[in-house]
Design a protein around this motif. Structure first.
Motif, mmCIF file in Angstrom:
data_model
loop_
_atom_site.group_PDB
_atom_site.id
_atom_site.type_symbol
_atom_site.label_atom_id
_atom_site.label_comp_id
_atom_site.label_asym_id
_atom_site.label_seq_id
_atom_site.Cartn_x
_atom_site.Cartn_y
_atom_site.Cartn_z
ATOM 1 N N ALA A 15 0.834 -1.204 0.000
ATOM 2 C CA ALA A 15 0.000 0.000 0.000
ATOM 3 C C ALA A 15 0.869 1.254 0.000
ATOM 4 O O ALA A 15 0.570 2.230 -0.705
ATOM 5 N N LEU A 16 1.960 1.247 0.774
ATOM 6 C CA LEU A 16 2.889 2.379 0.796
ATOM 7 C C LEU A 16 3.490 2.610 -0.581
ATOM 8 O O LEU A 16 3.547 3.748 -1.069
ATOM 9 N N PHE A 17 3.933 1.535 -1.232
ATOM 10 C CA PHE A 17 4.534 1.659 -2.561
ATOM 11 C C PHE A 17 3.522 2.156 -3.584
ATOM 12 O O PHE A 17 3.851 2.975 -4.445
ATOM 13 N N ARG A 18 2.281 1.673 -3.506
ATOM 14 C CA ARG A 18 1.234 2.145 -4.429
ATOM 15 C C ARG A 18 1.005 3.645 -4.264
ATOM 16 O O ARG A 18 0.890 4.374 -5.247
ATOM 17 N N ASP A 19 0.935 4.093 -3.011
ATOM 18 C CA ASP A 19 0.720 5.516 -2.748
ATOM 19 C C ASP A 19 1.880 6.361 -3.254
ATOM 20 O O ASP A 19 1.679 7.404 -3.877
ATOM 21 N N LEU A 20 3.109 5.919 -2.978
ATOM 22 C CA LEU A 20 4.270 6.703 -3.388
ATOM 23 C C LEU A 20 4.422 6.752 -4.902
ATOM 24 O O LEU A 20 4.757 7.802 -5.462
ATOM 25 N N VAL A 21 4.167 5.637 -5.585
ATOM 26 C CA VAL A 21 4.258 5.630 -7.053
ATOM 27 C C VAL A 21 3.181 6.525 -7.648
ATOM 28 O O VAL A 21 3.450 7.293 -8.585
ATOM 29 N N THR A 22 1.969 6.473 -7.111
ATOM 30 C CA THR A 22 0.885 7.334 -7.604
ATOM 31 C C THR A 22 1.222 8.801 -7.386
ATOM 32 O O THR A 22 1.037 9.625 -8.286
ATOM 33 N N ASP A 23 1.756 9.141 -6.218
ATOM 34 C CA ASP A 23 2.142 10.528 -5.943
ATOM 35 C C ASP A 23 3.281 10.980 -6.850
ATOM 36 O O ASP A 23 3.324 12.133 -7.282
ATOM 37 N N LEU A 24 4.212 10.077 -7.151
ATOM 38 C CA LEU A 24 5.305 10.423 -8.058
ATOM 39 C C LEU A 24 4.782 10.706 -9.463
ATOM 40 O O LEU A 24 5.230 11.650 -10.115
ATOM 41 N N ILE A 25 3.818 9.935 -9.916
ATOM 42 C CA ILE A 25 3.234 10.161 -11.248
ATOM 43 C C ILE A 25 2.491 11.491 -11.282
ATOM 44 O O ILE A 25 2.627 12.264 -12.235
ATOM 45 N N ILE A 26 1.729 11.790 -10.237
ATOM 46 C CA ILE A 26 0.924 13.015 -10.222
ATOM 47 C C ILE A 26 1.799 14.248 -10.079
ATOM 48 O O ILE A 26 1.664 15.211 -10.829
ATOM 49 N N ARG A 60 -3.862 -2.099 -18.296
ATOM 50 C CA ARG A 60 -4.539 -2.832 -17.223
ATOM 51 C C ARG A 60 -3.566 -3.256 -16.127
ATOM 52 O O ARG A 60 -3.924 -3.273 -14.950
ATOM 53 N N GLN A 61 -2.325 -3.590 -16.509
ATOM 54 C CA GLN A 61 -1.322 -3.927 -15.506
ATOM 55 C C GLN A 61 -0.984 -2.717 -14.647
ATOM 56 O O GLN A 61 -0.846 -2.834 -13.426
ATOM 57 N N VAL A 62 -0.870 -1.547 -15.267
ATOM 58 C CA VAL A 62 -0.605 -0.319 -14.518
ATOM 59 C C VAL A 62 -1.807 0.017 -13.636
ATOM 60 O O VAL A 62 -1.648 0.395 -12.471
ATOM 61 N N ALA A 63 -3.009 -0.136 -14.162
ATOM 62 C CA ALA A 63 -4.217 0.187 -13.404
ATOM 63 C C ALA A 63 -4.386 -0.732 -12.191
ATOM 64 O O ALA A 63 -5.003 -0.345 -11.196
ATOM 65 N N ALA A 64 -3.822 -1.925 -12.249
ATOM 66 C CA ALA A 64 -3.899 -2.843 -11.113
ATOM 67 C C ALA A 64 -3.010 -2.383 -9.968
ATOM 68 O O ALA A 64 -3.223 -2.782 -8.821
ATOM 69 N N PHE A 65 -2.020 -1.534 -10.249
ATOM 70 C CA PHE A 65 -1.094 -1.100 -9.197
ATOM 71 C C PHE A 65 -1.291 0.359 -8.808
ATOM 72 O O PHE A 65 -1.351 0.696 -7.636
ATOM 73 N N VAL A 66 -1.391 1.245 -9.789
ATOM 74 C CA VAL A 66 -1.486 2.688 -9.526
ATOM 75 C C VAL A 66 -2.907 3.023 -9.081
ATOM 76 O O VAL A 66 -3.880 2.539 -9.651
ATOM 77 N N ARG A 67 -3.021 3.858 -8.066
ATOM 78 C CA ARG A 67 -4.346 4.242 -7.558
ATOM 79 C C ARG A 67 -5.036 5.213 -8.518
ATOM 80 O O ARG A 67 -4.388 5.994 -9.200
#
Length: 121
Positions: A15-26, A60-67
């Protein structure tokens, strides 16, 4: 052991990694501890590589990980759309090395080494 546990169980770590990757993209730049940044960097690079492929399966693979968070309120663009539409074309000629870690010194309070994790321009 090939990864850092970061003092969390596997579900909290994912969950931490998902949040950090999503924040990095945004935001294209995040401030975090050095150990977290080193772990998130490899995941973010894999997401950008998938986005460069650009097909439906990669999306779809990205959507499974990125929020699914809104990246731009004016255009109502979410993080996945931003990754595929703006970030991936920027790195079309680059073969890896999409992120950089800049050290900014110790954190007040516990002295943990803090860094900026950002996308290379």
């Amino acid at each position: 052991m090939a990864y850092a546990k970061l003092g969390r169980n596997s579900a909290a770590r994912k969950a931490l990694f998902r949040d950090l990757v999503t924040d990095l993209i945004i935001n294209e730049r995040i401030e975090t501890t050095e150990s977290k940044a080193k772990e998130v960097r490899s995941i973010a690079e894999k997401m950008i590589t998938l986005a460069k492929r650009g097909d439906l399966h990669a999306r779809r693979q990205v959507a499974a990980f990125v929020r699914k968070e809104t990246a731009n309120n004016e255009t109502n663009q979410d993080a996945i759309q931003k990754l595929f539409d703006t970030i991936a074309p920027r790195f079309s000629e680059r073969q890896g090395g999409y992120t950089r870690i800049l050290k900014i010194g110790p954190r007040r309070g516990d002295g943990a080494p803090m860094v900026y994790l950002e996308l290379v321009e």
